[in-house]
Design a protein around this motif. Structure first.
Motif, mmCIF file in Angstrom:
data_model
loop_
_atom_site.group_PDB
_atom_site.id
_atom_site.type_symbol
_atom_site.label_atom_id
_atom_site.label_comp_id
_atom_site.label_asym_id
_atom_site.label_seq_id
_atom_site.Cartn_x
_atom_site.Cartn_y
_atom_site.Cartn_z
ATOM 1 N N HIS A 1 0.834 -1.212 0.000
ATOM 2 C CA HIS A 1 0.000 0.000 0.000
ATOM 3 C C HIS A 1 0.870 1.264 0.000
ATOM 4 O O HIS A 1 0.446 2.315 -0.468
ATOM 5 N N HIS B 1 0.418 5.020 -1.733
ATOM 6 C CA HIS B 1 0.581 6.317 -1.032
ATOM 7 C C HIS B 1 1.585 7.192 -1.792
ATOM 8 O O HIS B 1 1.396 8.391 -1.941
ATOM 9 N N LEU C 1 -0.154 -6.317 5.198
ATOM 10 C CA LEU C 1 0.597 -6.392 6.459
ATOM 11 C C LEU C 1 -0.151 -7.237 7.483
ATOM 12 O O LEU C 1 0.428 -8.085 8.170
ATOM 13 N N SER D 1 -11.340 -6.352 12.152
ATOM 14 C CA SER D 1 -11.568 -5.955 10.770
ATOM 15 C C SER D 1 -12.846 -5.123 10.728
ATOM 16 O O SER D 1 -13.592 -5.063 11.706
ATOM 17 N N LYS E 1 -13.919 -11.388 6.205
ATOM 18 C CA LYS E 1 -12.632 -12.092 6.162
ATOM 19 C C LYS E 1 -12.461 -13.097 7.315
ATOM 20 O O LYS E 1 -11.365 -13.567 7.565
ATOM 21 N N THR F 1 8.955 0.932 12.122
ATOM 22 C CA THR F 1 9.122 0.824 10.671
ATOM 23 C C THR F 1 10.024 -0.351 10.307
ATOM 24 O O THR F 1 11.030 -0.591 10.989
ATOM 25 N N ARG G 1 -2.291 -10.142 -1.068
ATOM 26 C CA ARG G 1 -1.228 -9.310 -1.617
ATOM 27 C C ARG G 1 -1.106 -9.547 -3.112
ATOM 28 O O ARG G 1 -1.030 -10.714 -3.542
HETATM 29 P P1 NAP Z 1 -3.662 -2.998 2.668
HETATM 30 O O1 NAP Z 1 -3.330 -4.320 2.082
HETATM 31 O O2 NAP Z 1 -4.491 -2.042 1.884
HETATM 32 O O3 NAP Z 1 -4.323 -3.262 4.113
HETATM 33 C C1 NAP Z 1 -4.820 -2.233 4.925
HETATM 34 C C2 NAP Z 1 -6.037 -2.753 5.675
HETATM 35 O O4 NAP Z 1 -6.485 -1.706 6.544
HETATM 36 C C3 NAP Z 1 -7.245 -3.072 4.798
HETATM 37 O O5 NAP Z 1 -7.213 -4.374 4.281
HETATM 38 C C4 NAP Z 1 -8.393 -2.885 5.760
HETATM 39 O O6 NAP Z 1 -8.602 -4.072 6.517
HETATM 40 C C5 NAP Z 1 -7.885 -1.808 6.725
HETATM 41 N N1 NAP Z 1 -8.469 -0.482 6.412
HETATM 42 C C6 NAP Z 1 -8.348 0.249 5.281
HETATM 43 N N2 NAP Z 1 -8.998 1.420 5.388
HETATM 44 C C7 NAP Z 1 -9.547 1.427 6.629
HETATM 45 C C8 NAP Z 1 -10.355 2.370 7.355
HETATM 46 N N3 NAP Z 1 -10.699 3.543 6.813
HETATM 47 N N4 NAP Z 1 -10.729 2.037 8.604
HETATM 48 C C9 NAP Z 1 -10.374 0.859 9.160
HETATM 49 N N5 NAP Z 1 -9.609 -0.060 8.513
HETATM 50 C C10 NAP Z 1 -9.213 0.216 7.283
HETATM 51 O O7 NAP Z 1 -2.314 -2.189 3.003
HETATM 52 P P2 NAP Z 1 -0.882 -2.742 3.489
HETATM 53 O O8 NAP Z 1 -0.002 -2.915 2.299
HETATM 54 O O9 NAP Z 1 -1.084 -3.812 4.462
HETATM 55 O O10 NAP Z 1 -0.322 -1.429 4.242
HETATM 56 C C11 NAP Z 1 -1.011 -0.918 5.373
HETATM 57 C C12 NAP Z 1 -0.407 0.386 5.810
HETATM 58 O O11 NAP Z 1 0.917 0.140 6.323
HETATM 59 C C13 NAP Z 1 -0.190 1.429 4.694
HETATM 60 O O12 NAP Z 1 -0.491 2.713 5.227
HETATM 61 C C14 NAP Z 1 1.283 1.311 4.355
HETATM 62 O O13 NAP Z 1 1.818 2.480 3.800
HETATM 63 C C15 NAP Z 1 1.842 1.048 5.735
HETATM 64 N N6 NAP Z 1 3.175 0.433 5.762
HETATM 65 C C16 NAP Z 1 4.026 0.824 6.762
HETATM 66 C C17 NAP Z 1 5.267 0.235 6.872
HETATM 67 C C18 NAP Z 1 6.169 0.629 7.992
HETATM 68 O O14 NAP Z 1 7.375 0.443 7.877
HETATM 69 N N7 NAP Z 1 5.640 1.112 9.097
HETATM 70 C C19 NAP Z 1 5.664 -0.734 5.941
HETATM 71 C C20 NAP Z 1 4.768 -1.113 4.956
HETATM 72 C C21 NAP Z 1 3.511 -0.533 4.865
HETATM 73 P P3 NAP Z 1 -10.079 -4.695 6.784
HETATM 74 O O15 NAP Z 1 -10.717 -4.838 5.431
HETATM 75 O O16 NAP Z 1 -9.750 -5.993 7.443
HETATM 76 O O17 NAP Z 1 -10.824 -3.765 7.673
#
Ligand code: NAP
Ligand code: ZN
Ligand code: ZN
Length: 352
Positions: A46, A50, A191, A210, A215, A297, A343
Motif C-alpha cells: 500500500h 501512497h 501487512l 476488521s 474475512k 518501521t 497481496r
Molecule cells: P492494505 O493491504 O491495503 O491493508 C490495509 C487494511 O487496513 C485493509 O485491508 C483494511 O482491513 C484496513 N483499512 C483500510 N482502510 C480502513 C479504514 N478507513 N478504517 C479501518 N480499517 C481500514 O495495506 P498494506 O499494504 O497492508 O499497508 C497498510 C499500511 O501500512 C499502509 O499505510 C502502508 O503504507 C503502511 N506500511 C508501513 C510500513 C512501515 O514500515 N511502518 C511498511 C509497509 C507498509 P479490513 O478490510 O480488514 O478492515
C-alpha cells in the motif's frame, strides 16, 4: 571512474497524477560490494499507492515503485562474500545507510541517524542518484542489504515477506508477542495477514479486528483464534481491555481511540499503518490503565534474515494473487477497495 550502466525495463509514473507505464532505466554495473539481481517477482505494498499519489508529500518522479523484491543473483562484485550467481535472494525497503551510527552498529539500519536510503523514491548517499524500485527487470544492491530466501519458500509467495513480513515481525518480537500474550491485528490486508500468521507462529493468542465479517474464515485459517468486526457495536464493546499488544496496519485515518480502548493495563498499540491524515487521539484513551501508543518501521537487515529463516522453518508465506505488470494501475484501484486476498505480486517476467 565512470561506471557502465545496464539498460533495464521498468514501469514508472513520470509525474504526479500519471498512471504507471513502461520506462527504460539504467542500473549500475556491480561495484566491488554489489550484487546484480535478476528480479523474478515484486509485491505491491500500500506504500506504493501512497507514494505514487504523493500522499506523504515527498514523491519524486519518475518513480519506479516496488520494495518487496525477490530474484536470482546474476553476478557479484570482487569483494562480495555472502552471495554468488544463482542464489535466491531478496531486497526490501532499504538499500543503504551510514553503517557507522549507533543504530547501524546495532543492526537497526532502518533507524540510521544519518538516514537510511529507501529502495525507491529516495536519493543514494551521494545525494544525487535517485533510487528506483522493483517494478523492473533487475537491480544492483550492496550485499549488506541483500537477504537470502530459504530454499523451501516459493519466490512469488515469499516476496511480501520483504516488507509486509518484516514490518510486522519486528514489532511482534520487540513487544514480546509469544505464549501467554494476547495480540490483536487491526486491518486484514497485506501487512495484517502476515502479522496474524507470524504472531500465531510465535505462540501468541491472536485476534483480528476488521471492519466487517467478510474475512473471518480466512483469518481463522491464518491462525486467528478470535475475530471482531468493528461494524458490530456489541462485539466491539465486548473487546474493551482485552489485548497486551495491538499491531495497527490501517492505511487511512480511522478512529484510533476505539482500538486503544481494547488494550489491557500496560498494553501497547503499535502503528505500522501510515495514513497521511492526522490522527486525533484523546488523552483519556491512554491515561487510564497506563496504555502506550508507539510506532515501528520495517526491521534491520539481521532481523529481516531472522524473519525469513523463521518463515522457512514454520513454512509461512503470503496469500497472493500473481499479476502481469500491465494491470498494475487496475491493481492499485482494487487494493484501495481491499479487493485482494491478500497481496498482489507482479510476475516480472511479464515485463520482458
Ligand atoms: P492494505 O493491504 O491495503 O491493508 C490495509 C487494511 O487496513 C485493509 O485491508 C483494511 O482491513 C484496513 N483499512 C483500510 N482502510 C480502513 C479504514 N478507513 N478504517 C479501518 N480499517 C481500514 O495495506 P498494506 O499494504 O497492508 O499497508 C497498510 C499500511 O501500512 C499502509 O499505510 C502502508 O503504507 C503502511 N506500511 C508501513 C510500513 C512501515 O514500515 N511502518 C511498511 C509497509 C507498509 P479490513 O478490510 O480488514 O478492515
Ligand atoms: Zn511496503
Ligand atoms: Zn547509520
Amino acid at each position: 571512474m565512470i561506471k557502465t550502466a545496464i539498460k533495464t525495463k521498468a514501469y514508472a509514473a513520470t509525474a504526479h497524477g500519471e498512471e504507471l507505464k513502461p520506462l527504460e532505466i539504467q542500473r549500475r554495473e556491480p561495484g566491488p560490494n554489489d550484487v546484480l539481481i535478476n528480479i523474478k517477482f515484486c509485491g505491491v505494498c500500500h506504500s506504493d499507492v501512497h507514494q505514487i499519489k504523493d500522499e506523504w508529500s515527498n514523491s519524486k518522479y519518475p518513480m519506479v515503485p516496488g520494495h518487496e523484491i525477490v530474484g536470482i543473483v546474476d553476478k557479484v562484485g570482487d569483494k562480495v562474500s555472502k552471495f554468488k550467481a544463482g542464489d535466491r535472494v531478496g531486497v526490501g525497503c532499504m538499500v543503504d545507510s551510514c553503517r557507522e551510527c549507533d543504530s547501524c552498529k546495532n543492526d537497526l539500519e532502518q533507524y540510521c541517524e544519518k538516514r537510511m536510503v529507501l529502495t525507491y523514491n529516495d536519493i543514494e548517499l551521494d545525494d544525487k542518484t535517485p533510487t528506483l524500485g522493483g517494478y523492473s527487470e533487475r537491480i544492483t544492491v550492496d550485499e549488506h542489504f541483500v537477504v537470502r530466501i530459504p530454499d523451501n519458500l516459493p519466490l512469488d509467495k515469499a516476496a511480501p515477506l520483504l516488507c509486509a513480513g518484516i514490518t510486522t515481525y519486528s514489532p511482534l518480537v520487540h513487544w514480546g508477542a509469544g505464549p501467554g500474550k494476547s495480540v490483536a491485528v487491526v486491518g486484514l490486508g497485506g501487512l495484517g495477514h502476515m502479522a496474524v500468521k507470524l504472531a500465531h507462529a510465535l505462540g501468541a493468542e491472536v485476534t483480528v479486528i476488521s471492519r466487517s465479517y467478510n474475512k473471518k474464515t480466512d483469518a481463522e485459517a491464518m491462525g486467528a483464534k478470535h475475530y471482531v468486526a468493528t461494524s458490530d457495536f456489541e462485539a466491539t464493546e465486548k473487546s474493551q481491555n482485552k489485548f497486551d499488544l495491538i499491531i495497527n496496519t490501517v492505511s487511512s485515518a480511522a478512529d484510533m481511540n476505539t482500538y486503544l480502548g481494547m488494550l489491557k493495563r500496560d498494553g501497547t498499540m503499535v502503528l505500522v499503518g501510515a495514513p497521511s491524515d492526522e490522527l486525533p487521539i484523546q488523552a483519556f484513551s491512554i491515561i487510564p490503565h497506563r496504555k502506550s501508543l508507539s510506532g515501528s518501521t520495517i526491521g534491520g537487515i539481521r532481523e529481516t534474515q531472522e524473519m525469513l529463516d523463521f518463515c522457512g522453518k514454520h513454512d509461512i508465506t503470503s496469500d497472493i494473487e500473481v499479476i502481469p505488470i500491465n494491470v498494475i494501475n487496475d491493481a492499485y484501484e482494487r487494493l484501495l477497495k481491499s479487493d485482494v486476498r491478500y497481496r498482489f505480486v507482479i510476475d516480472i517476467d511479464s515485463l520482458k
